[in-house]
Design a protein around this motif. Structure first.
Motif, short mmCIF file in Angstrom:
data_model
loop_
_atom_site.label_atom_id
_atom_site.label_comp_id
_atom_site.label_asym_id
_atom_site.label_seq_id
_atom_site.Cartn_x
_atom_site.Cartn_y
_atom_site.Cartn_z
N UNK A 114 -42.21 -59.87 84.06
CA UNK A 114 -42.88 -60.37 85.27
C UNK A 114 -44.39 -60.43 85.10
N UNK A 115 -44.92 -60.07 83.91
CA UNK A 115 -46.36 -60.13 83.70
C UNK A 115 -46.96 -61.52 83.93
N UNK A 116 -46.33 -62.59 83.42
CA UNK A 116 -46.89 -63.92 83.70
C UNK A 116 -46.96 -64.23 85.19
N UNK A 117 -45.98 -63.75 85.95
CA UNK A 117 -45.97 -63.94 87.39
C UNK A 117 -47.18 -63.25 88.02
N UNK A 118 -47.45 -62.03 87.60
CA UNK A 118 -48.57 -61.28 88.16
C UNK A 118 -49.90 -61.92 87.79
N UNK A 119 -50.00 -62.47 86.59
CA UNK A 119 -51.23 -63.13 86.17
C UNK A 119 -51.52 -64.35 87.04
N UNK A 120 -50.48 -65.13 87.32
CA UNK A 120 -50.67 -66.33 88.15
C UNK A 120 -50.99 -65.98 89.60
N UNK A 121 -50.55 -64.80 90.04
CA UNK A 121 -50.76 -64.41 91.43
C UNK A 121 -52.24 -64.24 91.78
N UNK A 122 -53.11 -64.15 90.77
CA UNK A 122 -54.54 -64.07 91.04
C UNK A 122 -55.03 -65.29 91.81
N UNK A 123 -54.33 -66.41 91.63
CA UNK A 123 -54.70 -67.64 92.33
C UNK A 123 -53.87 -67.87 93.59
N UNK A 124 -52.84 -67.04 93.78
CA UNK A 124 -51.89 -67.29 94.85
C UNK A 124 -50.86 -68.31 94.38
N UNK A 125 -49.58 -68.01 94.56
CA UNK A 125 -48.50 -68.90 94.11
C UNK A 125 -47.63 -69.26 95.30
N UNK A 126 -47.43 -70.54 95.50
CA UNK A 126 -46.45 -71.00 96.48
C UNK A 126 -45.21 -71.45 95.73
N UNK A 127 -44.06 -70.85 96.05
CA UNK A 127 -42.80 -71.20 95.40
C UNK A 127 -42.10 -72.27 96.23
N UNK A 128 -41.53 -73.24 95.53
CA UNK A 128 -40.96 -74.41 96.19
C UNK A 128 -39.47 -74.53 95.92
N UNK A 129 -38.75 -75.12 96.86
CA UNK A 129 -37.34 -75.49 96.69
C UNK A 129 -36.48 -74.31 96.25
N UNK A 130 -36.61 -73.21 96.99
CA UNK A 130 -35.87 -71.99 96.66
C UNK A 130 -34.62 -71.86 97.52
N UNK A 131 -33.77 -70.93 97.15
CA UNK A 131 -32.56 -70.63 97.90
C UNK A 131 -32.93 -69.70 99.06
N UNK A 132 -33.10 -70.25 100.25
CA UNK A 132 -33.60 -69.46 101.37
C UNK A 132 -32.58 -68.46 101.88
N UNK A 133 -31.32 -68.74 101.72
CA UNK A 133 -30.31 -67.75 102.10
C UNK A 133 -30.44 -66.51 101.22
N UNK A 134 -30.65 -66.73 99.92
CA UNK A 134 -30.85 -65.62 98.99
C UNK A 134 -32.14 -64.86 99.32
N UNK A 135 -33.20 -65.60 99.64
CA UNK A 135 -34.47 -64.96 99.94
C UNK A 135 -34.37 -64.07 101.18
N UNK A 136 -33.79 -64.60 102.23
CA UNK A 136 -33.68 -63.83 103.48
C UNK A 136 -32.85 -62.57 103.27
N UNK A 137 -31.75 -62.69 102.56
CA UNK A 137 -30.91 -61.52 102.29
C UNK A 137 -31.64 -60.51 101.43
N UNK A 138 -32.42 -60.99 100.47
CA UNK A 138 -33.16 -60.09 99.58
C UNK A 138 -34.22 -59.31 100.35
N UNK A 139 -34.98 -60.00 101.19
CA UNK A 139 -36.00 -59.33 101.97
C UNK A 139 -35.38 -58.33 102.95
#
Length: 302
Positions: A114-139
């Protein structure tokens, strides 16, 4: 049981959790809805309302279903628009700090995925076209858990996002003044002013007076804090807003130039090309093509 000791987070609020993975949520209106920065990464899942999102020097629209990861000390805020009604739950947030993962990688090298993910987060990342059912259940699963169980539930979500190829970076400026919170507040005051008045004339004298500095002192201070000259930052904010108008409206490019605060079309085109590598017209054409491709792809999946 989770540790309930209060953990002070600068420029934000008290978090009653010292775990590796922390969870928060709030509705609208809320005292937490304000321009702020802190030392944590935050994964924001917006489940209700719509309006404007501000991430560093990025200005865009948001609506239910948006997922954004912000990095440490990156100022951000979501502002509701159109007199929306109060809601009990607007934003679900998963928080974590860099030190926990950097230390954890020494024991569990797999966390390096997940290091590349954290590096990109310095700019803020908007994720697109995700599985929202999975996201809601995960949160919701992270919210209802604690301790080691919460960590094991959050890691697959972070891995999922680290593997995502469909995202966009938002801010071109990363502000870092963690060593001096008084200076951070001054920068936040300036950034807030610019993001609210980008469509107007903004003079160096007006902004420096906001934080009680001379023009020359403010220029040095802002450059050191953000890595950008003040006028460069203003132009980035204006170009960011222009990108939204180019993709979301049919307004003529000349009109957009003046809407975002430029008073000369040639200068607008030049600054736009410097930051985006294409002209405003080319940017709009590319966006239209991308939207058509995505529409075809979505139709095929249904």
């Amino acid at each position: 049981m989770p540790n309930t000791a209060k953990r002070l987070t600068p420029e934000y609020e008290l978090v009653k959790d010292n775990g590796t993975i922390r969870y928060q949520e709030h509705g609208y209106p809320s005292e937490l809805i304000r321009w702020h920065a802190h030392n944590d990464y935050e994964l924001h899942y917006i489940v209700a309302t719509s309006g404007k999102v501000f991430i560093g020097d990025y200005i865009g629209n948001y609506s239910a279903g948006q997922l954004i990861l912000t990095g440490p000390r990156l100022p951000h805020n979501w502002i509701c628009q159109n007199d929306q009604k109060a809601v009990e739950l607007r934003d679900m947030i998963i928080r974590f700090d860099h030190e926990s993962f950097s230390l954890g990688m020494k024991i569990l090298p797999e966390l390096a995925e997940i290091l590349p993910l954290l590096a990109k987060a310095k700019s803020g990342i908007e994720f697109l076209n995700l599985d929202h059912q999975y996201l809601r259940k995960s949160f919701e699963a992270v919210r209802e858990s604690s301790g080691l169980n919460r960590l094991t539930l959050a890691l697959p979500l972070l891995q999922y996002l680290a593997q995502s190829k469909d995202y966009r970076l938002l801010s071109t400026v990363q502000i870092d003044l963690k060593s001096n919170e008084n200076l951070q507040r001054k920068i936040n005051t300036v950034v807030d002013y610019v993001t609210q008045h980008y469509d107007q004339d903004i003079s160096l004298a007006d902004v420096s007076s906001l934080i009680g500095m001379s023009d020359s002192h403010f220029s040095r201070f802002f450059k050191k804090a953000t890595g950008n000259r003040f006028i460069e930052f203003v132009n980035r904010v204006r170009i960011s807003r222009a990108c939204n108008l180019l993709t979301e409206t049919d307004n003529q490019i000349a009109n957009i130039c003046y809407q975002v605060g430029f008073n000369n079309v040639a200068n607008f085109n030049r600054r736009f090309h410097e930051l985006k590598g294409v002209t405003p017209r080319e940017f709009r054409s590319q966006s239209e093509i991308n939207n058509k491709v995505f529409a075809l792809f979505s139709a095929e999946k249904q």
